[in-house]
Design an enzyme around this catalytic site. Structure first.
Site, PDB file in Angstrom:
ATOM      1  N   SER A   1       0.842  -1.196   0.000  1.00 52.44           N
ATOM      2  CA  SER A   1       0.000   0.000   0.000  1.00 52.44           C
ATOM      3  C   SER A   1       0.876   1.244   0.000  1.00 52.44           C
ATOM      4  CB  SER A   1      -0.893   0.016   1.242  1.00 52.44           C
ATOM      5  OG  SER A   1      -1.365   1.328   1.457  1.00 52.44           O
TER       6      SER A   1
ATOM      7  N   HIS B   1      -1.360  -1.358  -4.162  1.00 47.25           N
ATOM      8  CA  HIS B   1      -2.596  -0.968  -3.472  1.00 47.25           C
ATOM      9  C   HIS B   1      -2.608   0.546  -3.245  1.00 47.25           C
ATOM     10  CE1 HIS B   1      -6.044  -2.026  -0.832  1.00 47.25           C
ATOM     11  NE2 HIS B   1      -5.607  -1.075  -0.012  1.00 47.25           N
TER      12      HIS B   1
ATOM     13  N   ASP C   1      -4.730   3.659  -1.648  1.00 53.21           N
ATOM     14  CA  ASP C   1      -5.788   3.985  -0.691  1.00 53.21           C
ATOM     15  C   ASP C   1      -6.310   5.398  -0.916  1.00 53.21           C
ATOM     16  OD1 ASP C   1      -6.014   1.645   1.084  1.00 53.21           O
ATOM     17  OD2 ASP C   1      -3.899   2.062   1.512  1.00 53.21           O
TER      18      ASP C   1
ATOM     19  N   MET D   1      -9.021   8.211   0.275  1.00 53.20           N
ATOM     20  CA  MET D   1      -9.863   8.564   1.435  1.00 53.20           C
ATOM     21  C   MET D   1     -10.400   9.975   1.281  1.00 53.20           C
ATOM     22  SD  MET D   1      -7.386   7.239   4.466  1.00 53.20           S
ATOM     23  CE  MET D   1      -6.530   5.666   4.350  1.00 53.20           C
TER      24      MET D   1
ATOM     25  N   HIS E   1      -8.382   1.141  -3.709  1.00 52.84           N
ATOM     26  CA  HIS E   1      -9.292   0.932  -2.570  1.00 52.84           C
ATOM     27  C   HIS E   1      -9.945   2.263  -2.211  1.00 52.84           C
ATOM     28  CE1 HIS E   1      -9.500  -0.189   2.034  1.00 52.84           C
ATOM     29  NE2 HIS E   1     -10.700  -0.110   1.491  1.00 52.84           N
TER      30      HIS E   1
ATOM     31  N   MET F   1     -12.078   4.508  -0.071  1.00 54.27           N
ATOM     32  CA  MET F   1     -12.734   4.707   1.225  1.00 54.27           C
ATOM     33  C   MET F   1     -13.425   6.066   1.148  1.00 54.27           C
ATOM     34  SD  MET F   1      -9.625   3.172   3.460  1.00 54.27           S
ATOM     35  CE  MET F   1      -8.521   3.325   2.065  1.00 54.27           C
TER      36      MET F   1
ATOM     37  N   MET G   1     -11.382  -5.810   5.847  1.00 54.73           N
ATOM     38  CA  MET G   1     -10.532  -4.889   6.616  1.00 54.73           C
ATOM     39  C   MET G   1     -10.188  -5.553   7.947  1.00 54.73           C
ATOM     40  SD  MET G   1      -9.993  -2.192   4.793  1.00 54.73           S
ATOM     41  CE  MET G   1      -8.971  -1.449   6.059  1.00 54.73           C
TER      42      MET G   1
ATOM     43  N   ASP H   1      -6.570  -6.433   4.595  1.00 57.85           N
ATOM     44  CA  ASP H   1      -5.931  -5.115   4.596  1.00 57.85           C
ATOM     45  C   ASP H   1      -5.918  -4.544   6.007  1.00 57.85           C
ATOM     46  OD1 ASP H   1      -5.032  -2.575   3.998  1.00 57.85           O
ATOM     47  OD2 ASP H   1      -6.777  -1.987   2.820  1.00 57.85           O
TER      48      ASP H   1
HETATM   49  C1  DX5 Z   1      -6.083   1.594   5.876  1.00 60.25           C
HETATM   50  C2  DX5 Z   1      -5.716   1.244   4.465  1.00 60.25           C
HETATM   51  C3  DX5 Z   1      -4.618   0.278   4.373  1.00 60.25           C
HETATM   52  C4  DX5 Z   1      -3.302   0.721   4.979  1.00 60.25           C
HETATM   53  C5  DX5 Z   1      -2.646  -0.514   5.540  1.00 60.25           C
HETATM   54  O1  DX5 Z   1      -7.300   2.253   5.897  1.00 60.25           O
HETATM   55  O2  DX5 Z   1      -6.819   0.715   3.772  1.00 60.25           O
HETATM   56  O3  DX5 Z   1      -4.417  -0.157   3.025  1.00 60.25           O
HETATM   57  O4  DX5 Z   1      -2.427   1.342   4.078  1.00 60.25           O
HETATM   58  O5  DX5 Z   1      -1.515  -0.139   6.242  1.00 60.25           O
HETATM   59  P1  DX5 Z   1      -0.738  -1.160   7.205  1.00 60.25           P
HETATM   60  O6  DX5 Z   1      -0.306  -2.309   6.372  1.00 60.25           O
HETATM   61  O7  DX5 Z   1       0.405  -0.329   7.709  1.00 60.25           O
HETATM   62  O8  DX5 Z   1      -1.695  -1.561   8.287  1.00 60.25           O
HETATM   63 ZN    ZN Z   2      -6.425  -0.225   1.770  1.00 60.72          ZN
END
Ligand code: DX5
Ligand code: ZN
Length: 217
Positions: free
Chosen positions: A7, A32, A34, A36, A65, A67, A138, A176
């Protein structure tokens, strides 16, 4: 075959190209990304322009991904920006809008997935599995990297894996949050086949070794 999806949330955004090249040559399967919006989760990260730039830099499989609230508004733009797989949350939209977002991604010729937050039971996502390429469980509350893995998500992973096997589905099962060399054996045993890892890859000097260690743990 276990796939690793680093990620970029834990990468250095001023050296993003180099960080991506390192995980690509280090054997990562997916990248990956993320996204948000500060509404669905209490954090703001990156969006469409960054996906476009990443797409120009690498031919890696981009696992995006989302969010964000009401993802049906944006899935087409993420496909156009270069996502290979668009994953959005089952909690983030009305059922009819989730279905239309799934169709939109398919019409763009891309893969589609649904994600479930820790407090959402497996049963909420099971009815969609036959429509999906991937389901994301998650294993932390979404919003931040570097959180502690939630062990109590293991039964949910097992339930979803059984449903996939029982119904002969081709849906991948991704996890994740908090994945590292210590937690990886548990999620693999429970039935996950795609492992997202942010901090456990990017905090290490040798990213290739980190990827190998998590995959083989
Ligand atoms: C959190 C993200 C993850 C995050 C995971 O909301 O969706 O993808 O980057 O990070 P680690 O592997 O550090 O928990
Ligand atoms: Zn993620």
């Amino acid at each position: 075959m276990i796939k690793l999806a680093p990620s970029i949330l834990s990468a250095d955004f001023c050296a993003l190209g180099e960080d991506i090249t390192e995980v690509q040559t280090g054997g990562a399967d997916y990248l990956h990304v993320d996204v948000m919006d500060g509404v669905f989760v209490p954090n703001i990260s990156i969006g469409i322009p960054v996906v476009k730039s990443v797409r120009k830099h690498t031919d890696m499989f981009l696992d995006v991904h989302l969010m964000i609230t009401k993802p049906h508004r944006y899935v087409e733009e993420f496909c156009r920006a270069g996502a290979d797989l668009v994953v959005f949350h089952v909690e983030a939209d009305e059922p009819q809008d989730l279905l239309s977002a799934i169709e939109t991604v398919r019409a763009c010729g891309k893969k589609v997935g649904l994600a479930v937050k820790p407090k959402t039971p497996a049963e909420v996502v099971l009815p969609y599995l036959s429509l999906l390429d991937l389901v994301l469980v998650m294993t932390v509350e979404p919003g931040f990297g570097g959180q502690k893995f939630m062990e109590d998500m293991l039964p949910k992973i097992q339930t979803i894996r059984s449903h996939i096997e029982h119904n002969h589905l081709t849906c991948e099962l991704e996890v994740d949050g908090g994945i590292d060399v210590h937690t990886s054996p548990f999620v693999k045993e429970a039935g996950a086949n795609v492992l997202v890892a942010g901090s456990a890859v990017f905090r290490e000097e040798d990213r290739a070794a980190a990827i190998r260690a998590i995959r083989e743990a």
